[in-house]
Design a protein around this motif. Structure first.
Motif, short mmCIF file in Angstrom:
data_model
loop_
_atom_site.label_atom_id
_atom_site.label_comp_id
_atom_site.label_asym_id
_atom_site.label_seq_id
_atom_site.Cartn_x
_atom_site.Cartn_y
_atom_site.Cartn_z
N ASP A 182 -29.79 -6.61 -1.04
CA ASP A 182 -29.95 -5.21 -0.62
C ASP A 182 -31.07 -4.53 -1.40
O ASP A 182 -30.92 -3.40 -1.91
N ASP A 183 -32.20 -5.22 -1.52
CA ASP A 183 -33.40 -4.71 -2.20
C ASP A 183 -33.21 -4.50 -3.70
O ASP A 183 -34.05 -3.87 -4.35
N GLN A 184 -32.11 -5.02 -4.25
CA GLN A 184 -31.90 -4.93 -5.69
C GLN A 184 -32.15 -6.29 -6.33
O GLN A 184 -31.66 -7.31 -5.85
N LYS A 185 -32.91 -6.29 -7.41
CA LYS A 185 -33.21 -7.53 -8.11
C LYS A 185 -32.03 -7.91 -9.00
O LYS A 185 -31.51 -7.09 -9.76
N LEU A 186 -31.60 -9.16 -8.91
CA LEU A 186 -30.47 -9.67 -9.69
C LEU A 186 -30.87 -11.00 -10.32
O LEU A 186 -31.84 -11.64 -9.92
N TRP A 187 -30.07 -11.42 -11.32
CA TRP A 187 -30.32 -12.68 -12.00
C TRP A 187 -29.03 -13.51 -12.07
O TRP A 187 -28.00 -13.01 -12.50
N ARG A 188 -29.12 -14.72 -11.57
CA ARG A 188 -28.01 -15.66 -11.69
C ARG A 188 -28.18 -16.47 -12.97
O ARG A 188 -29.31 -16.83 -13.33
N VAL A 189 -27.06 -16.77 -13.61
CA VAL A 189 -27.08 -17.62 -14.81
C VAL A 189 -26.43 -18.94 -14.44
O VAL A 189 -25.27 -18.96 -13.98
#
Length: 254
Positions: A217-224
């Motif tokens: 949804d246009d939000q930057k996220l980071w998976r670990v």
């Protein structure tokens, strides 16, 4: 000779004594009730429930809910097969692998992942053995979706669909499912928090743990993702260990 009056007096005195005795009956005090024995139930050992693998959980697609089977044993079905290829080539399958349309794999709505199935084209008798690594198809009455390579081998590329028989043969031994695998342990909107968890995984011995950037949804996220592991069996051992600390951890294939 005694006076009769004496006998009468004596009689009345005895009668009065008898009546008085009857009115003074003494009852023993009631026995003190015994306290009921108190039983102490044994202490209960808390049961820690392990989450189901993501590919075995109930899921919904287009308003229809599906509950994956816990075992492949005894499965056999006839119906319509379709195939998929270029549009999905390079995308992730339901079990975390990268879909390669040139490999002999298939999608099924209910069978456990990594089940080996034999698909027979009932129109020409050709058959092929495939591994389930995806979910689908979710169109009409189709029961299985073959990769491009698998569909080509049983001559159903042109028609697009075929009447088939699908029979489960077994499951691929986990040590034979080689590749690059990770255990995903978190997803963060803060890169700083994601980095801290990655460093923690590295300190636990998962030296090649990494961050994967993605957008939702246009939000930057980071998976670990903790890793790496060269087969599913090794990944599952790490997964079992990490579940004690991170209940939502799950395995992905690179």
């Amino acid at each position: 000779m005694r006076n009769p009056l004496t006998y009468i007096t004596t009689f009345f005195l005895l009668a009065l004594m008898g009546i008085s005795g009857c009115t003074k009956t003494i009852h023993p005090p009631p026995a003190k009730p015994r306290e009921p024995a108190v039983s102490h139930p044994p202490a209960l050992t808390p049961q820690v429930s392990r989450p189901e693998p993501a590919t075995q959980r109930q899921y919904s697609v287009m308003g229809q809910t599906y509950t994956p089977m816990s075992t492949h044993e005894g499965y056999a079905e006839e119906g319509v097969a379709s195939w998929y290829g270029p549009k999905f080539h390079g995308q992730r399958t339901s079990n975390g692998e990268i879909f390669n349309m040139y490999e002999k794999t298939a999608a099924h709505k209910l069978l456990p992942m990594n089940t080996i199935v034999r698909v027979t084209n009932l129109d020409n008798g050709k058959e092929i053995d495939l591994r389930i690594n995806d979910r689908g198809p979710f169109v009409g009455n189709r029961i299985i979706d073959l990769s491009f390579a698998a569909a080509r081998e049983i001559d159903m590329i042109g028609p697009g669909t075929a009447r088939v028989r699908v029979e489960a043969l077994g499951a691929v031994p986990k040590e034979e499912l080689t590749g690059i695998f990770y255990v995903q342990v978190g997803s963060f909107s803060s890169k700083e928090n994601a980095t801290k968890l990655k460093q923690k995984m590295q300190s636990k011995g998962y030296k090649e743990s990494r961050l994967q950037e993605f957008f939702r949804d246009d939000q930057k996220l980071w998976r670990v993702q903790a890793g790496t592991f060269t087969n599913v069996l090794a990944a599952e051992k790490a997964h079992d260990t990490l579940l004690e600390e991170i209940p939502g951890a799950f395995i992905i294939a690179d």
